[in-house]
Design an enzyme around this catalytic site. Structure first.
Site, PDB file in Angstrom:
ATOM      1  N   TYR A  75      -6.138   6.923   3.766  1.00  0.00           N
ATOM      2  CA  TYR A  75      -6.309   5.825   2.819  1.00  0.00           C
ATOM      3  C   TYR A  75      -5.630   4.544   3.296  1.00  0.00           C
ATOM      4  O   TYR A  75      -6.256   3.474   3.353  1.00  0.00           O
ATOM      5  CB  TYR A  75      -5.755   6.193   1.428  1.00  0.00           C
ATOM      6  CG  TYR A  75      -5.562   4.937   0.623  1.00  0.00           C
ATOM      7  CD1 TYR A  75      -6.650   4.289   0.064  1.00  0.00           C
ATOM      8  CD2 TYR A  75      -4.303   4.340   0.510  1.00  0.00           C
ATOM      9  CE1 TYR A  75      -6.511   3.084  -0.596  1.00  0.00           C
ATOM     10  CE2 TYR A  75      -4.152   3.142  -0.159  1.00  0.00           C
ATOM     11  CZ  TYR A  75      -5.252   2.518  -0.706  1.00  0.00           C
ATOM     12  OH  TYR A  75      -5.106   1.324  -1.332  1.00  0.00           O
ATOM     13  N   GLY A 105      10.516   6.997  -6.352  1.00  0.00           N
ATOM     14  CA  GLY A 105       9.981   8.345  -6.154  1.00  0.00           C
ATOM     15  C   GLY A 105       9.332   8.577  -4.801  1.00  0.00           C
ATOM     16  O   GLY A 105       9.179   7.656  -4.004  1.00  0.00           O
ATOM     17  N   CYS A 162     -18.030   0.803 -19.815  1.00  0.00           N
ATOM     18  CA  CYS A 162     -19.265   0.714 -19.031  1.00  0.00           C
ATOM     19  C   CYS A 162     -20.071  -0.559 -19.322  1.00  0.00           C
ATOM     20  O   CYS A 162     -20.792  -1.055 -18.457  1.00  0.00           O
ATOM     21  CB  CYS A 162     -20.129   1.948 -19.270  1.00  0.00           C
ATOM     22  SG  CYS A 162     -19.332   3.485 -18.721  1.00  0.00           S
ATOM     23  N   CYS A 188     -19.317  -3.176 -16.799  1.00  0.00           N
ATOM     24  CA  CYS A 188     -19.337  -2.768 -15.392  1.00  0.00           C
ATOM     25  C   CYS A 188     -20.480  -3.433 -14.620  1.00  0.00           C
ATOM     26  O   CYS A 188     -21.614  -3.498 -15.098  1.00  0.00           O
ATOM     27  CB  CYS A 188     -19.478  -1.247 -15.309  1.00  0.00           C
ATOM     28  SG  CYS A 188     -19.490  -0.625 -13.621  1.00  0.00           S
ATOM     29  N   GLU A 246       0.825  -1.213   0.000  1.00  0.00           N
ATOM     30  CA  GLU A 246       0.000   0.000   0.000  1.00  0.00           C
ATOM     31  C   GLU A 246       0.856   1.260   0.000  1.00  0.00           C
ATOM     32  O   GLU A 246       0.541   2.232  -0.684  1.00  0.00           O
ATOM     33  CB  GLU A 246      -0.958   0.007   1.201  1.00  0.00           C
ATOM     34  CG  GLU A 246      -2.075  -1.012   1.119  1.00  0.00           C
ATOM     35  CD  GLU A 246      -2.948  -0.859  -0.102  1.00  0.00           C
ATOM     36  OE1 GLU A 246      -2.943   0.219  -0.724  1.00  0.00           O
ATOM     37  OE2 GLU A 246      -3.646  -1.827  -0.450  1.00  0.00           O
ATOM     38  N   ASP A 259      -9.443   5.898  -2.390  1.00  0.00           N
ATOM     39  CA  ASP A 259      -8.274   6.377  -3.132  1.00  0.00           C
ATOM     40  C   ASP A 259      -8.775   7.028  -4.426  1.00  0.00           C
ATOM     41  O   ASP A 259      -9.972   7.250  -4.584  1.00  0.00           O
ATOM     42  CB  ASP A 259      -7.333   5.214  -3.443  1.00  0.00           C
ATOM     43  CG  ASP A 259      -7.878   4.336  -4.543  1.00  0.00           C
ATOM     44  OD1 ASP A 259      -9.117   4.179  -4.604  1.00  0.00           O
ATOM     45  OD2 ASP A 259      -7.100   3.831  -5.359  1.00  0.00           O
TER      46      ASP A 259
END
Length: 364
Positions: free
Chosen positions: A132, A93, A209, A212, A49, A150
């Site tokens: 989060y 990073g 979609c 979905c 995470e 998130d």
DNA sequence: TAAACGTGGGA
DNA sequence: TTCCCAAGTTT
């Protein structure tokens, strides 16, 4: 009497979709694995995470594998050398994550007996764990009914409810919606399902979609035929340009001068070659005024590197010197050992510009 | 609340 | 090429 309708979002179709279409990820206990009794490892969940914060799955995979191989348990990471952790994180990073990762491992090892807190509140008190990550670890590793939100979830929720309020102002409302939708059973799978849906179906551009689980009636944005309108975001600001010079001194023995950046701020705690200050504009000629010592500095190119909030144009200078020159700070490192250093990408680019064969790949 | 904070890959 | 952005946190 209670009437169940299909026109309100429900976790059930999403969980069914997740059972069939979830991604297999190295840190994930998939539903089929869970059915065989496999339990999520809080250390793995937490490590993944943190690495995944603002970072793509593809970028994280090799780092996750290397960290687990080198530090199999949170106590190993707690006992690790700081610079070794920074070097292992180099290239990923947002280096404050690595500094906080180490602090968090130390806190878990020394203040919690090597066991992660199993509540959102307990997790949130640890370094580098915010809203989060606390919710994600609580839900995924400890089966807590925590509302995980998130960027993916924000997008899915904003479309399900056609929320027109721009981000980040809309976050509290979105969090409310997520909390109402999060089931008591399988909250971890629900969170991961929302994120998988956002990553693979409910994408920023051209969402699929038709595939979905919310396609039938639940999604307000789809009803409006404009899913891409959501989420609404504030306009971005222009990225300023800064200029600087970097100095790569190479001895006859093939060693270069490196130094360590201070622990705070940009690239904090990472290794660099000596550079000038990075200023907003060029004052007069690009020069070697900031060089670590007098030498026959030769210009050998420019590195343009884009950070989150500014663009850096770094003039690269190289000098071949007979032997090491004593300096106030820094050390001489064999060019053959640069892979083991905590060099951020911008510094690898700078060195590669002066010494093309310094790294296996020119892009660092 | 807003700015600081990295990087690489995809469209 | 240029732009966007990916499982956010800290100050």
């Amino acid at each position: 009497m209670t009437i169940t309708t299909l026109d309100k979002p429900s976790a059930k179709p999403l969980l069914d979709w997740y059972d069939r279409h979830h991604r297999d990820l190295p840190w994930r206990v998939s539903p089929d694995m869970a059915a065989r009794g496999v339990k999520a490892d809080p250390y793995h969940v937490w490590l993944s995470e943190v690495m995944l914060q603002q970072t793509t799955v593809q970028a994280v995979k090799p780092y996750f594998a290397r960290f687990l191989e080198r530090w199999p348990h949170v106590t190993d990471l707690a006992d690790a050398d700081n610079d070794a952790v920074m070097a292992a994180w180099a290239g990923l990073g947002y280096y404050a994550r690595a500094r906080n990762l180490k602090k968090c491992a130390e806190a878990v090892a020394r203040e919690h007996g090597g066991v992660f807190p199993n509540t959102e509140e307990g997790l949130k008190s640890l370094p580098g764990i915010g809203d989060y990550t606390a919710a994600a670890v609580a839900a995924i590793a400890f089966n807590r009914q925590a509302a995980v939100m998130d960027g993916n979830v924000e997008r899915v929720i904003s479309r399900l409810y056609a929320i027109a309020t721009p981000l980040p102002a809309a976050k509290p409302l979105m969090k409310e919606k997520v909390a109402l939708l999060t089931p008591a059973a399988r909250p971890g799978d629900f969170a991961q399902a929302m994120m998988d849906l956002g990553a693979t179906i409910c994408t920023p551009k051209r969402p699929a979609c038709s595939l979905c689980p919310f396609r039938d009636d639940a999604c307000q944005a789809l009803k409006l035929s404009e899913p891409e309108l959501f989420p609404v975001k504030a306009a971005k600001k222009e990225k300023p340009v800064r200029y600087g010079a970097a100095f790569i001194a190479v001895t006859g023995d093939g060693e270069i001068l490196l130094r360590r950046r201070i622990d705070s701020g940009l690239l904090g705690g990472m290794t660099e070659v000596p550079t000038s200050a990075w200023t907003a504009r060029i004052d007069g000629e690009v020069s070697t005024a900031a060089a670590p010592f007098d030498a026959a500095w030769q210009a050998c190119g420019t590195v343009i590197h884009v950070f989150t909030h500014f663009e850096l144009r770094l003039s690269i200078w190289r000098a071949a010197i007979a032997a090491k020159i004593s300096t106030n700070d820094g050390w001489w490192e064999p060019v053959t050992n640069l892979e083991a250093q905590a060099l951020p990408t911008v510094m690898k680019k700078a060195i590669a510009t002066a010494i093309p064969l310094a790294f296996k790949t020119s892009k660092g």
